[in-house]
Structure formats: structure tokens, C-alpha cells
Design an enzyme around this catalytic site. Structure first.
Site, mmCIF file in Angstrom:
data_model
loop_
_atom_site.group_PDB
_atom_site.id
_atom_site.type_symbol
_atom_site.label_atom_id
_atom_site.label_comp_id
_atom_site.label_asym_id
_atom_site.label_seq_id
_atom_site.Cartn_x
_atom_site.Cartn_y
_atom_site.Cartn_z
ATOM 1 N N LYS A 103 0.816 -1.205 0.000
ATOM 2 C CA LYS A 103 0.000 0.000 0.000
ATOM 3 C C LYS A 103 0.854 1.260 0.000
ATOM 4 C CE LYS A 103 -3.987 0.036 1.901
ATOM 5 N NZ LYS A 103 -4.744 -0.260 0.679
ATOM 6 N N ASN A 109 2.334 1.686 -3.571
ATOM 7 C CA ASN A 109 1.262 2.058 -4.491
ATOM 8 C C ASN A 109 0.847 3.512 -4.316
ATOM 9 O OD1 ASN A 109 1.190 -0.600 -5.386
ATOM 10 N ND2 ASN A 109 -0.552 -1.164 -4.097
ATOM 11 N N ASP A 142 -5.606 2.595 -3.123
ATOM 12 C CA ASP A 142 -4.324 3.296 -3.047
ATOM 13 C C ASP A 142 -4.248 4.411 -4.079
ATOM 14 O OD1 ASP A 142 -3.511 1.554 -1.031
ATOM 15 O OD2 ASP A 142 -2.670 0.133 -2.462
#
Length: 294
Positions: A39, A42, A243
């Protein structure tokens, strides 16, 4: 104003399956691919591809050097990224025929971010800067505390949700970006407006962005409430949609756009992402998002 993302970096191992594996079941994967992910990574890529400058801090193993390269190719500043020599965090991702996903995470080097390293990074940032956080690294509670003490504006994506996060002090969080499942776990409420109301009762100064899947997203603060509808898209893979939304939202705010403008841009960027396969590789550049809006 600077944007610091102190976040996770993963290697995503993606398996296309006819359906998610059930308890006691063994199935064959129809394909396998490996992608850069996490995450944190991203979201840094999303911020960069939206056109904003972002510093990424975190830890990778020797097997994750290509993650640093993709961050740099996307425009992120990696001066605060260190190599620890352990195994890089990774994710096992099942993607169903409908494009939905379920994920198993292995923390790896993401849980080797110690407080000394965090203090070393944070000394280069100050009041008014943005601190972007997720729940995929060690010592998140310390980062929340230190960011608040420094007067930084904090964007928290509380994923993946766990019991430890529910006990953390979120009073320093400026923007809380979460989905309905996470909202239910934090508040005990199921309905979107009740989730937002409960959070605001605890944290009156917080801005809440509640993503609602195909129903779009809800923005709620003490002064404002509005909904952002979804943009139409052919769903292929939803892995990095949240994200992308987070990164584009923060980038838009850093450009001086309003909350409404930031939500609209973020929603369109997320729609482009779900129409593509993979995580980081599916995040669009600003030109693609602007073309989609037109």
C-alpha cells in the site's frame, strides 16, 4: 509543503483463480504473475503519477531492489529508503473471475522500521508537511505520535485493520481514508453515515473519506458532507483502487484543489486503475485520468 509517505513495499504474487479458495479446498491457478506492490509503494506511485512530489521512507530486503527502481521511475524521491538484508514484504493475492481480490500479507522488512530510523527521517520534515501512513509497517503508533507533535498533517489509511490499530490515538489524523469494513471494525456501526458520525464524535477535527465500492465515496467533516459517485469502468482487478484514490486525493490537495475537486479526481483515477491488471503497474498517470474525465 512536502509529502512524506512512510510506508510499506511489497512484492505482489498474483494468482488468477476461478473463485477464492474455500476451507479445506485445493484449486489450480489459471495464471501467475509477480508485481511491485504494498500500500505504501502504491500510494507513493499514485502521488507521483498525479504530478506531485513525494518522499518515500521504508525498508526493503535485497530481493526488493526493483521496488526502489520503480519508485524512482515513477518520480518518487527514495533517499529515505533503506535496504536491511532481510526478506522483503510480500503478498499472495487471489483474483477471481469477477475481478475481486483477497490478500495474504507477509510483513518481512516492513516490520523492521525502528523508532531511531523514523526520527532520523522525520527531522527533515516540519509543521504543515503531509505524512501519509498505512497499517503495513511497524511502529505506526509512534509515527502517529511524532507526526502530531511536529504539526504535520496526517493522512491515515488504516488497512489492514487489526486490534492494535483500534487502540491507537487517532486524534492527530487530518484525513482518515477507510472503507465500510474498516469503518465497522473501528466504530461497530454498519451504515456509512453512522460510521462517519461516530468517528467525528471521537475526533471532531478529523476529515473522513469513506469509500463505498460501487456506491462511490462519502466525505464528512465537522463543516461539510458530500458524496462522490463512482465513474463507470470495466472491472478487471480492484487491487490498487483504494491506493490510487488515496494518492490522487493527497496530490490534488497539495495542488490547492478543494476537497470536492480532489474527491472527483481521485474517483476517476481509481476507475482507470480497476480497468487494468496488477497493483502498482495499473496506476494511471495524470494524462490518462484527464482523458478519462473528458
Amino acid at each position: 509543503m512536502k509529502i512524506l509517505n512512510f510506508g510499506s513495499l511489497n512484492i505482489d504474487k498474483v494468482y488468477k483463480v476461478p473463485h477464492f479458495v474455500r476451507p479445506g479446498e485445493t484449486i489450480s491457478s489459471r495464471s501467475y504473475e509477480s508485481f511491485p506492490g504494498g500500500k505504501g509503494l502504491n500510494q507513493s506511485i499514485a502521488v507521483s503519477r498525479a504530478g506531485a512530489a513525494v518522499f518515500h521512507a521504508g525498508t526493503i530486503g535485497k530481493d526488493g531492489l526493483f521496488l526502489k527502481e520503480i519508485l524512482e521511475r515513477s518520480g518518487a524521491d527514495t533517499r529515505y529508503l533503506r535496504e536491511c538484508g532481510e526478506v522483503t514484504g510480500h503478498a499472495l493475492i487471489q483474483v477471481s473471475e469477477e475481478g475481486e481480490n483477497c490478500i495474504i500479507l507477509f510483513n518481512g522488512s516492513n516490520y523492521e522500521n525502528d523508532r531511531g530510523f523514523m526520527d532520523e527521517v522525520l527531522k527533515d520534515f516540519s509543521e504543515g508537511d503531509i505524512l501519509l501512513l498505512q497499517n503495513e509497517i511497524s511502529n505506526l503508533d509512534y509515527l502517529l505520535q511524532r507526526g502530531k507533535e511536529k504539526g504535520m498533517r496526517i493522512m491515515l489509511n488504516p488497512s489492514p485493520m487489526d486490534g492494535h490499530l483500534k487502540e491507537m490515538d487517532l486524534s492527530g489524523v487530518t484525513w482518515l481514508m477507510l472503507n465500510e469494513t474498516e469503518g465497522n471494525e473501528i466504530t461497530g456501526e454498519k451504515e456509512a453515515s453512522r460510521i462517519a458520525e461516530t468517528l467525528l464524535a471521537r475526533y471532531p477535527h478529523m476529515n473522513i473519506i469513506l469509500t463505498l465500492g460501487k456506491e462511490g465515496a462519502l466525505f464528512r467533516s465537522g463543516e461539510k458532507e458530500f458524496r462522490q459517485p463512482c465513474f463507470p469502468a470495466r472491472t478487471v482487478d480492484t487491487t490498487a483502487a483504494g491506493d490510487t484514490f488515496t494518492g490522487y486525493f493527497i496530490a490534488a490537495l497539495s495542488f490547492g484543489k478543494t476537497q470536492e475537486e480532489a474527491m472527483r479526481l481521485a474517483a476517476c483515477a481509481a476507475a482507470v486503475t480497476v480497468s487494468r491488471e496488477g497493483a502498482a503497474v495499473s496506476i494511471p498517470v495524470m494524462a490518462d485520468v484527464e482523458a478519462s474525465i473528458k
